[in-house]
Design an enzyme around this catalytic site. Structure first.
Site, PDB file in Angstrom:
ATOM      1  N   HIS A   1       0.802  -1.283  -0.080  1.00 29.74           N
ATOM      2  CA  HIS A   1      -0.003  -0.002  -0.002  1.00 29.74           C
ATOM      3  C   HIS A   1       0.893   1.405   0.157  1.00 29.74           C
ATOM      4  O   HIS A   1       1.893   1.097   0.184  1.00 29.74           O
ATOM      5  CB  HIS A   1      -0.985   0.008   1.010  1.00 29.74           C
ATOM      6  CG  HIS A   1      -0.327   0.239   2.471  1.00 29.74           C
ATOM      7  ND1 HIS A   1      -0.142  -0.836   3.351  1.00 29.74           N
ATOM      8  CD2 HIS A   1       0.261   1.367   3.160  1.00 29.74           C
ATOM      9  CE1 HIS A   1       0.544  -0.629   4.318  1.00 29.74           C
ATOM     10  NE2 HIS A   1       0.548   0.982   4.596  1.00 29.74           N
TER      11      HIS A   1
ATOM     12  N   GLU B   1      -3.820   3.794   1.320  1.00 31.95           N
ATOM     13  CA  GLU B   1      -4.009   3.988   3.015  1.00 31.95           C
ATOM     14  C   GLU B   1      -4.421   5.441   3.148  1.00 31.95           C
ATOM     15  O   GLU B   1      -3.568   6.051   2.880  1.00 31.95           O
ATOM     16  CB  GLU B   1      -3.115   3.368   3.758  1.00 31.95           C
ATOM     17  CG  GLU B   1      -3.200   3.737   5.400  1.00 31.95           C
ATOM     18  CD  GLU B   1      -2.026   3.391   6.084  1.00 31.95           C
ATOM     19  OE1 GLU B   1      -1.614   3.813   7.306  1.00 31.95           O
ATOM     20  OE2 GLU B   1      -0.997   2.470   5.510  1.00 31.95           O
TER      21      GLU B   1
ATOM     22  N   HIS C   1       3.838  11.602  -6.635  1.00 31.36           N
ATOM     23  CA  HIS C   1       2.088  11.233  -6.774  1.00 31.36           C
ATOM     24  C   HIS C   1       2.011   9.614  -6.885  1.00 31.36           C
ATOM     25  O   HIS C   1       2.923   8.813  -7.160  1.00 31.36           O
ATOM     26  CB  HIS C   1       1.841  12.113  -8.108  1.00 31.36           C
ATOM     27  CG  HIS C   1       2.545  11.508  -9.250  1.00 31.36           C
ATOM     28  ND1 HIS C   1       3.757  11.687  -9.729  1.00 31.36           N
ATOM     29  CD2 HIS C   1       2.446  10.312 -10.347  1.00 31.36           C
ATOM     30  CE1 HIS C   1       4.426  11.460 -10.815  1.00 31.36           C
ATOM     31  NE2 HIS C   1       3.698  10.411 -11.133  1.00 31.36           N
TER      32      HIS C   1
ATOM     33  N   GLU D   1      -1.820  10.657 -11.235  1.00 29.81           N
ATOM     34  CA  GLU D   1      -1.668  10.638 -12.690  1.00 29.81           C
ATOM     35  C   GLU D   1      -2.667   9.526 -13.297  1.00 29.81           C
ATOM     36  O   GLU D   1      -2.698   8.537 -12.562  1.00 29.81           O
ATOM     37  CB  GLU D   1      -0.238  10.176 -12.861  1.00 29.81           C
ATOM     38  CG  GLU D   1       0.114  10.129 -14.210  1.00 29.81           C
ATOM     39  CD  GLU D   1       1.569   9.731 -14.576  1.00 29.81           C
ATOM     40  OE1 GLU D   1       1.890   9.735 -15.723  1.00 29.81           O
ATOM     41  OE2 GLU D   1       2.420   9.683 -13.265  1.00 29.81           O
TER      42      GLU D   1
END
Length: 127
Positions: A10, A59, A78, A120
Site C-alpha cells: 500500500h 491507505e 504522486h 496521474e
C-alpha cells in the site's frame, strides 16, 4: 544480490476530511474501502481503499487532532493509475473539476484530491 522478495502492499496519505476523501476516491477512481482501523480512543482512523483488481491499496490516515492542511512541499510525488477508457475518465474528471494538469504530448493528465495530492491518470497501454 538480495535473496528476499519484496512486494508492494500500500501507499499512505494523510487526509483532513475523511468523508470528503472517501467520496472523492470512490467517485473519481472507483476505489472502495476494504479495511478499517479505528481504535476506541478515536484519535485516528485508517482506511484502506482497493481497486477491486490488484492487491495494492491506498491507505488514508485521518488524525483527530490535526486541523492544519498538510504541507505537500513541491508536491512532486504522486500515485499513478491506468484506466481502460481514458477518454471517458477524462470527461468524468473534467465534470468533477479535479483535473489540475494535462500533458497532451505524453497523453496523460493529473487530478488532485481534496487535500491537493496529485494522481496521474494513464491509458492502460502505458501501464
Amino acid at each position: 544480490m538480495m535473496a528476499m522478495k519484496f512486494k508492494f502492499t500500500h501507499n499512505n496519505i494523510n487526509v483532513l476530511n475523511l468523508e470528503k476523501s472517501l467520496k472523492f476516491y470512490e467517485e473519481a477512481l472507483g476505489l472502495k474501502e476494504v479495511r478499517r482501523i479505528a481504535p476506541e480512543s478515536g484519535e485516528f482512523i485508517i482506511i484502506y481503499l482497493g481497486d477491486g483488481v490488484t492487491a495494492h491499496a491506498l491507505e488514508l490516515t485521518w488524525l483527530r487532532d490535526r486541523t492544519e492542511p498538510y504541507n505537500l512541499g513541491d508536491n512532486e510525488f504522486h500515485l499513478a493509475l491506468t484506466v481502460d477508457d481514458f477518454q471517458g475518465a477524462h470527461e468524468h474528471h473534467q465534470k468533477m473539476g479535479c483535473i489540475c494538469y494535462e500533458n497532451e504530448a505524453m497523453g496523460i493528465y493529473f487530478i488532485n484530491d481534496p487535500d491537493n495530492y496529485w494522481l496521474e491518470i494513464l491509458p492502460s497501454s502505458m501501464g
